[in-house]
Design an enzyme around this catalytic site. Structure first.
Site, PDB file in Angstrom:
ATOM      1  N   ASP A 347       0.771  -1.589  -0.334  1.00  0.00           N
ATOM      2  CA  ASP A 347       0.098  -0.074  -0.190  1.00  0.00           C
ATOM      3  C   ASP A 347       0.426   1.067  -0.034  1.00  0.00           C
ATOM      4  O   ASP A 347       0.624   1.776  -1.128  1.00  0.00           O
ATOM      5  CB  ASP A 347      -1.422   0.494   1.411  1.00  0.00           C
ATOM      6  CG  ASP A 347      -2.335   1.050   0.772  1.00  0.00           C
ATOM      7  OD1 ASP A 347      -2.577   1.097  -0.119  1.00  0.00           O
ATOM      8  OD2 ASP A 347      -2.312   1.437   1.735  1.00  0.00           O
ATOM      9  N   ASP A 423      -9.406  -1.705   2.743  1.00  0.00           N
ATOM     10  CA  ASP A 423      -9.710  -1.760   5.008  1.00  0.00           C
ATOM     11  C   ASP A 423     -10.039  -2.122   5.682  1.00  0.00           C
ATOM     12  O   ASP A 423      -9.864  -2.412   6.433  1.00  0.00           O
ATOM     13  CB  ASP A 423     -10.122   0.592   4.495  1.00  0.00           C
ATOM     14  CG  ASP A 423      -9.440   0.828   3.656  1.00  0.00           C
ATOM     15  OD1 ASP A 423      -7.868   0.618   3.376  1.00  0.00           O
ATOM     16  OD2 ASP A 423      -9.548   2.118   3.560  1.00  0.00           O
TER      17      ASP A 423
END
Length: 532
Positions: A347, A423
């Site tokens: 990420d 997430d």
């Protein structure tokens, strides 16, 4: 393992970043009539008034027949001290703005026939432009001409967006509830597998559609393939985006069926079986399949209708995340640490590091998540090349909830609070492992599941708090991964079960002749929790 390629393709689009939308209002008046239109601007480039009363009024000059890439054919006397409308194309925004500025224009409005993305340029270009610059839809300009003719006074302003919006609370609840339900479902399925093994001759393997990650090498390969897929989507976005949308429709319809079928089993609804051509067919399954396919098809057809399609996208997204957490299992805490850490680095690298060496300073993650026109939404990038300025599709990678405190009648479209699927799913895999570990050690009151969900909640609250303070979107994994990993590890250490928690188990171990992990008839997970 037949589903592994599809899992990798879907996993790579789970991470999503979002930049702050830079929208403003163009107020047009002729003394008798007033009307407002949407503007898109770059706040790093242009400072606009916060209210209509403080905004400066300019006469508007229509130069929409010109691209204003140079000053040829334009008299300074015509544009001096006025706002100018020109067409988008051929040259970049900064060149148009500098030409307009040199001619004496007080503001520049670029009419766009393509997608609306905030104007961008290299950092050095910002210092050259001193006049307000914004984009508007060409169709809006045509409408303004029909309403006002050529005599128009314009004001540009950007009302302040409230820092906090109640939609954030809704988004927080969606994330926490989805993670908790997905973890609980995974634990319930694990208990059923173990119970079936003890009573059915030792068969303990997961469903044929499940995928278990129990080797560090497999995890590294898994993340490596995700990186490869992300890079491929960056370079071939306009082709692969439709493949991803089609895969999402298929996967989400399957996931919705799995979730609803489990709920009907939990409610003890009859499958209503009938015999057709000598084969037993479940009427319930046929009807449920039709409903799920219809929902996915409706979303696929109307996916760009912001006013209401977000409801179906969230429904399919929740089902997708729940089924993902039930389908993918991590065999031990070591695998959880490796996977979550690698995904955190994945990420950070593709969001923050790739702009350092990619052309024009583009972030690969932002480009893939937001589409080709996202380049204009970053302050240090250049305008998107003309060949990429066609309407584009966005990947279905986020939960969306409309903002409750909207401004300017949402002239630029509905405003949304968003939460990326990644997430939910990435820390959710650890939550699911904690839930299964509760089953393996028969822990009281599902303590590992409960504590990991609390850690996830704390990480989400911190993410939103930092976002509100900095007024910038945050990579949630920076907060969720440490909170969930440290929280679950501290609990295992405090209970003296760290060795078991670290080593966990694998389906290979479960197939061995060792003693069952569950005592007879004891578990906090009730039976009959739906199909696994």
């Amino acid at each position: 393992m037949a589903k592994t390629p599809w899992i990798i393709i879907l996993s790579v689009i789970l991470r999503s970043s979002q930049v702050i939308c830079q929208e403003a209002i163009l107020h047009i008046s002729n003394g008798a009539t007033d009307k407002e239109y949407c503007l898109v601007y770059n706040s790093l480039w242009t400072n606009l008034s916060l209210s209509l009363s403080t905004a400066t009024a300019y006469p508007l000059v229509n130069l929409s027949s010109s691209l204003l890439c140079n000053s040829a054919g334009v008299s300074p006397d015509i544009v001096r001290g006025k706002a100018v409308v020109v067409m988008r194309g051929q040259c970049n925004f900064s060149q148009k703005a500098v030409v307009a500025q040199d001619l004496g224009a007080a503001a520049l409005i670029v009419a766009s026939t393509t997608s609306m993305s905030p104007p961008g340029a290299n950092v050095t270009e910002y210092e050259k432009v001193q006049i307000p610059l914004a984009l508007m839809r060409y169709t809006d300009f045509l409408d303004a001409q029909n309403v006002f003719g050529e005599e128009m006074q314009v004001r540009l302003y950007a009302p302040a967006v409230p820092v906090f919006d109640a939609s954030i609370v809704v988004m927080l609840l969606i994330g926490v509830v989805t993670v908790a339900l997905g973890g609980y479902w995974s634990g319930a399925c694990e208990r059923e597998r173990l119970s079936a093994s003890r009573g059915g001759g030792g068969e303990e393997k997961s469903d044929s559609g499940d995928l278990a990650l129990y080797s560090p090498l497999k995890v590294v390969i898994f993340v490596g393939l995700m990186c490869l897929m992300l890079v491929l989507m960056y370079f071939f976005y306009k082709y692969l985006v439709y493949v991803i949308i089609a895969i999402f429709c298929l996967a989400s319809a399957t996931a919705l069926f799995s979730c609803l079928d489990a709920l009907l089993d939990l409610a003890k609804c009859s499958p209503m079986s009938v015999t057709v051509l000598g084969r037993s067919v479940s009427v319930r399954s046929v009807l449920l399949s039709a409903v799920c396919v219809t929902v996915a098809v409706v979303w696929g057809v109307y996916r760009n209708e912001d006013r209401w399609i977000w409801i179906l996208q969230d429904l399919l997204g929740v089902a997708f995340c729940l089924n993902f957490l039930k389908t993918i299992s991590l065999s031990n805490f070591k695998i959880c640490v490796i996977l979550l850490s690698l995904l955190l680095l994945y990420d950070v690298f593709f969001v923050f590091i790739t702009p350092l060496f990619m052309p024009n300073g583009e972030s690969i993650m932002v480009q893939v998540a937001l589409g080709p026109d996202a380049a204009g939404e970053k302050g240090n990038t250049v305008e998107v090349p003309a060949e990429r300025l066609t309407p584009y599709e966005k990947l279905p990678v986020v939960m969306r909830v409309p903002r409750f405190s909207v401004w300017a009648q949402n002239l630029c479209g509905m405003q949304f609070s968003i939460l990326g699927y990644g997430d939910i799913i990435v820390p959710g895999l650890l939550v699911a492992y904690c839930s299964r570990f509760d089953v393996w050690v028969n822990s009281p009151k599902k303590i590992y599941l409960f504590c990991c969900c609390i850690a996830y909640l704390c990480g989400m609250v911190l993410t939103f708090a930092v976002m509100l303070v900095t007024k910038m979107g945050q990579p949630a994994l920076l907060y969720l991964v440490p909170f969930t990993l440290l929280g679950s590890a501290l609990l295992a250490w405090r209970r003296g079960e760290m060795r078991q928690f670290w080593n966990g188990t694998t389906y290979e171990v479960l197939d061995s002749t060792r003693e069952p992990l569950l005592p007879d008839g004891t578990s906090d997970y009730g039976g009959g929790g739906g199909k696994c």
